[in-house]
Design a protein around this motif. Sequence first.
Motif, PDB file in Angstrom:
ATOM      1  N   GLN A 195     -74.754 -84.861  31.986  1.00 47.90           N
ATOM      2  CA  GLN A 195     -74.584 -83.983  30.741  1.00 47.90           C
ATOM      3  C   GLN A 195     -74.066 -82.633  30.959  1.00 47.90           C
ATOM      4  N   GLN A 196     -74.713 -81.741  32.162  1.00 45.59           N
ATOM      5  CA  GLN A 196     -74.272 -80.662  32.568  1.00 45.59           C
ATOM      6  C   GLN A 196     -72.917 -80.628  32.961  1.00 45.59           C
ATOM      7  N   GLN A 197     -72.707 -81.646  34.045  1.00 42.93           N
ATOM      8  CA  GLN A 197     -71.293 -81.889  34.354  1.00 42.93           C
ATOM      9  C   GLN A 197     -70.120 -82.054  33.425  1.00 42.93           C
ATOM     10  N   ARG A 198     -70.416 -82.737  32.243  1.00 42.37           N
ATOM     11  CA  ARG A 198     -69.627 -82.966  31.366  1.00 42.37           C
ATOM     12  C   ARG A 198     -69.304 -81.797  30.351  1.00 42.37           C
ATOM     13  N   LEU A 199     -70.568 -80.705  30.225  1.00 42.85           N
ATOM     14  CA  LEU A 199     -70.512 -79.614  29.709  1.00 42.85           C
ATOM     15  C   LEU A 199     -69.668 -78.729  30.338  1.00 42.85           C
ATOM     16  N   CYS A 200     -69.543 -78.753  31.786  1.00 39.87           N
ATOM     17  CA  CYS A 200     -68.721 -78.085  32.566  1.00 39.87           C
ATOM     18  C   CYS A 200     -67.360 -78.256  32.597  1.00 39.87           C
ATOM     19  N   ILE A 201     -67.047 -79.518  31.999  1.00 40.25           N
ATOM     20  CA  ILE A 201     -65.766 -80.088  31.916  1.00 40.25           C
ATOM     21  C   ILE A 201     -65.301 -79.411  30.523  1.00 40.25           C
ATOM     22  N   ALA A 202     -66.046 -79.662  29.552  1.00 39.96           N
ATOM     23  CA  ALA A 202     -65.613 -79.137  28.359  1.00 39.96           C
ATOM     24  C   ALA A 202     -65.379 -77.492  28.143  1.00 39.96           C
ATOM     25  N   PRO A 232     -75.260 -93.489  39.258  1.00 42.26           N
ATOM     26  CA  PRO A 232     -74.279 -94.201  39.200  1.00 42.26           C
ATOM     27  C   PRO A 232     -73.870 -94.298  37.549  1.00 42.26           C
ATOM     28  N   ILE A 233     -74.407 -94.151  36.619  1.00 46.54           N
ATOM     29  CA  ILE A 233     -74.408 -94.209  35.202  1.00 46.54           C
ATOM     30  C   ILE A 233     -73.595 -93.082  34.707  1.00 46.54           C
ATOM     31  N   ALA A 234     -73.898 -91.743  35.127  1.00 50.04           N
ATOM     32  CA  ALA A 234     -73.467 -90.637  34.878  1.00 50.04           C
ATOM     33  C   ALA A 234     -72.020 -90.450  35.269  1.00 50.04           C
ATOM     34  N   THR A 235     -71.833 -90.998  36.681  1.00 48.98           N
ATOM     35  CA  THR A 235     -70.599 -91.155  37.383  1.00 48.98           C
ATOM     36  C   THR A 235     -69.589 -91.981  36.747  1.00 48.98           C
ATOM     37  N   GLN A 236     -70.178 -92.993  36.051  1.00 48.04           N
ATOM     38  CA  GLN A 236     -69.243 -93.961  35.410  1.00 48.04           C
ATOM     39  C   GLN A 236     -68.590 -93.290  34.026  1.00 48.04           C
ATOM     40  N   ARG A 237     -69.629 -92.348  33.348  1.00 46.31           N
ATOM     41  CA  ARG A 237     -69.089 -91.784  32.256  1.00 46.31           C
ATOM     42  C   ARG A 237     -68.085 -90.750  32.495  1.00 46.31           C
ATOM     43  N   ILE A 238     -68.107 -89.951  34.040  1.00 47.14           N
ATOM     44  CA  ILE A 238     -67.229 -88.986  34.136  1.00 47.14           C
ATOM     45  C   ILE A 238     -65.956 -89.866  34.553  1.00 47.14           C
ATOM     46  N   GLU A 247     -64.848 -92.488  33.221  1.00 51.37           N
ATOM     47  CA  GLU A 247     -64.286 -92.973  31.996  1.00 51.37           C
ATOM     48  C   GLU A 247     -63.467 -91.455  31.189  1.00 51.37           C
ATOM     49  N   LEU A 248     -64.276 -90.591  31.351  1.00 45.11           N
ATOM     50  CA  LEU A 248     -63.560 -89.383  31.025  1.00 45.11           C
ATOM     51  C   LEU A 248     -62.624 -89.044  31.662  1.00 45.11           C
ATOM     52  N   ILE A 249     -62.485 -88.938  32.845  1.00 35.61           N
ATOM     53  CA  ILE A 249     -61.071 -88.651  33.473  1.00 35.61           C
ATOM     54  C   ILE A 249     -60.021 -89.717  33.183  1.00 35.61           C
ATOM     55  N   TYR A 250     -60.288 -91.032  32.797  1.00 33.39           N
ATOM     56  CA  TYR A 250     -59.151 -91.727  32.395  1.00 33.39           C
ATOM     57  C   TYR A 250     -58.729 -91.171  31.089  1.00 33.39           C
ATOM     58  N   GLU A 251     -59.512 -90.894  30.129  1.00 29.02           N
ATOM     59  CA  GLU A 251     -59.217 -90.337  28.806  1.00 29.02           C
ATOM     60  C   GLU A 251     -58.323 -88.983  29.021  1.00 29.02           C
ATOM     61  N   LEU A 252     -58.766 -88.075  29.854  1.00 30.31           N
ATOM     62  CA  LEU A 252     -58.207 -86.713  29.946  1.00 30.31           C
ATOM     63  C   LEU A 252     -56.818 -86.914  30.573  1.00 30.31           C
ATOM     64  N   LYS A 253     -56.438 -87.991  31.160  1.00 32.43           N
ATOM     65  CA  LYS A 253     -55.302 -88.149  31.787  1.00 32.43           C
ATOM     66  C   LYS A 253     -54.044 -88.206  30.790  1.00 32.43           C
ATOM     67  N   LYS A 254     -54.364 -88.508  29.296  1.00 29.91           N
ATOM     68  CA  LYS A 254     -53.156 -88.415  28.589  1.00 29.91           C
ATOM     69  C   LYS A 254     -52.691 -87.234  28.336  1.00 29.91           C
ATOM     70  N   ASP A 255     -53.633 -86.182  28.182  1.00 26.23           N
ATOM     71  CA  ASP A 255     -53.317 -84.952  27.958  1.00 26.23           C
ATOM     72  C   ASP A 255     -53.105 -83.702  29.255  1.00 26.23           C
ATOM     73  N   TYR A 256     -53.671 -84.308  30.291  1.00 29.60           N
ATOM     74  CA  TYR A 256     -53.785 -83.208  31.453  1.00 29.60           C
ATOM     75  C   TYR A 256     -53.563 -83.968  32.916  1.00 29.60           C
ATOM     76  N   THR A 257     -53.111 -83.008  33.639  1.00 28.07           N
ATOM     77  CA  THR A 257     -52.830 -83.390  35.116  1.00 28.07           C
ATOM     78  C   THR A 257     -54.053 -83.217  35.762  1.00 28.07           C
ATOM     79  N   ILE A 258     -54.507 -84.118  36.469  1.00 34.66           N
ATOM     80  CA  ILE A 258     -55.936 -84.079  37.403  1.00 34.66           C
ATOM     81  C   ILE A 258     -55.881 -84.389  38.869  1.00 34.66           C
ATOM     82  N   VAL A 259     -56.447 -83.294  39.477  1.00 42.65           N
ATOM     83  CA  VAL A 259     -56.390 -83.457  41.014  1.00 42.65           C
ATOM     84  C   VAL A 259     -57.756 -83.470  41.322  1.00 42.65           C
ATOM     85  N   ILE A 260     -58.200 -84.736  41.991  1.00 41.89           N
ATOM     86  CA  ILE A 260     -59.769 -84.575  42.085  1.00 41.89           C
ATOM     87  C   ILE A 260     -59.814 -84.926  43.686  1.00 41.89           C
ATOM     88  N   VAL A 261     -60.763 -84.404  44.192  1.00 43.30           N
ATOM     89  CA  VAL A 261     -61.302 -84.480  45.524  1.00 43.30           C
ATOM     90  C   VAL A 261     -62.483 -85.517  45.519  1.00 43.30           C
TER      91      VAL A 261
END
Lengths: 260, 295
Positions: free
Chosen positions: A161-168, A189-195, A197-211
């Motif tokens: 949740q903290q990491q999703r807060l940091c994304i928000a 793994p569960i929290a990773t999966q949520r992140i 899925e979130l990245i997949y959603e965000l791609k519609k509006d943002y360019t994402i570079v991920i290490v």
Amino acid sequence: MATIYDIETGGRVPALEAQGLSVFYGELEAVKDVSLTIPSRQVVALIGPSGCGKSTLLRCFNRMNDLVPAARVEGAVTFHGQNLYGDDVDPVEVRRRIGMVFQKPNPFPKSIFDNVAFGPRVNGHEGDLDMLVEASLKQSALWDEVHDRLQDSAYALSGGQQQRLCIARTLAVKPEIVLMDEPASALDPIATQRIEELIYELKKDYTIVIVTHNMQQAARISDYTAFLYMGHLVEYGPTETIFTNPKEEQTEAYITGRFG
Amino acid sequence: MSDPGPSFGGATTPRGRRRRRLGVLFAGLCAAATAVGVLALGVLLTDVALDGLPSLDGDFLVNFGSRIPERAGIKAALAGSVWILTLTALISFPVSVAAAIYLEEYASQNWITRTIQTNIANLAGVPSIVYGILGLALFVRFFRLDRSVLSGALTLSLLIMPVIIMAAQEAIRAVPGTIREAAYGLGATRWQVVRTQVLPSAMPGILTGTILALSRAVGETAPLIMVGAVGYLAFTPAGPMDRFTVLPLQIYNWVSRPQDEFRALAAAGIVVLLLLLLSMNAVAIVLRNRYQTRN
């Protein structure tokens, strides 16, 4: 020797272009003459073994390396036709338009609301802060879990949740590009999966570079993959090609797990 | 010799017994060392309280010094100490915190910064009488502030600033780098990062260091004698340019008298000084908790 990798970007506008980018930490050259194009509204993964320079390269894209006293950057990063390392560019403005999410969730020791509102506040946001916070938390799929306790400390949230807060918090500043430095490496793994899925959603509006350290993750979520080794960009192309039919022997050795 | 087998009988062998004894001995030594400090403090407090409490009443706090022990009080010294303490805090805190912020957040790591850093550490070890002489030459004479509360407070500020600067630097350094990165990453300027993240997180540590340094200042005598604090005054300072005396000086003055009655007054003065110190520590704890719960 510099190699510019022409990639099939499907006519997409490039969001970022690095040209002959090198980074030195004192005597050490951490990134060596890297050139690549980040297409708009796609997910680009940077992979490679530890110490290959992928995080350093990522930090060039919003001038975070400026904060490391010994770091020196050569070359250019073009964003909307402007070199981010030009003399008249304010790194503070660069970081507002190119946001960043870090490896370990790093919320501020403040309430959930104040965490999201921090960016807009320091950037002199005018308008309805409540609405912006709500929209940002919804975008990062956290709203349903926290909407009734926005004044609680961010430290009361779980790691995921903290990491999703940091994304928000990053989205609240309305950046065009979001840089993510191994955003799920400290999560289960569960929290990773949520992140993911979130990245997949965000791609519609943002360019994402991920290490990422996790090659399966790169294969799952990215459209393009860059493989770095010892500071060099070894290969860059559509993720499918990199993982099924790499041109370079080093790339193949790495993705099949022969080293790294 | 037979195989000891899967037993844990190490304690029964000569070597094992010796190891055990050494462990017990060490723990005992540490406990004794702690007891020395606690006992000394206990004896001191009891002795002072027994001598001083009979003289400590309302009159003692509101009367000025006097040649007649029954009429002598500590009003001038208490007021002087509070004046000195307040002014010293007002001067040393902002300057020290600003210096610490500069050294930690702004200064580039070169030989100039390192020289400044080393000198601050050295200044913290300079004897207080030397600061007194500096205060006399600089504030009393050169700036013509005369033998005033302000001269005394400025001198004590110089004395404790190195301590506060170092404590503040420690506290600022302890703020996690990830918090700074997060704020910079959201487009905050250096000043915004310092004001909104670094300072609030470091404040409990800075306040603790400041109060400890002020506690040292309130007990100082030598530098204040140099800048002209006097042993006897029949008025309290009305402003920063007035003359003054302080608690330790008044206590010293009484102790050095031959009559036993004045010794009792000195003990009462020590009790007042200790109460002032304790209340300062209480303020430090309250402030620290306020900052910590707000996070």
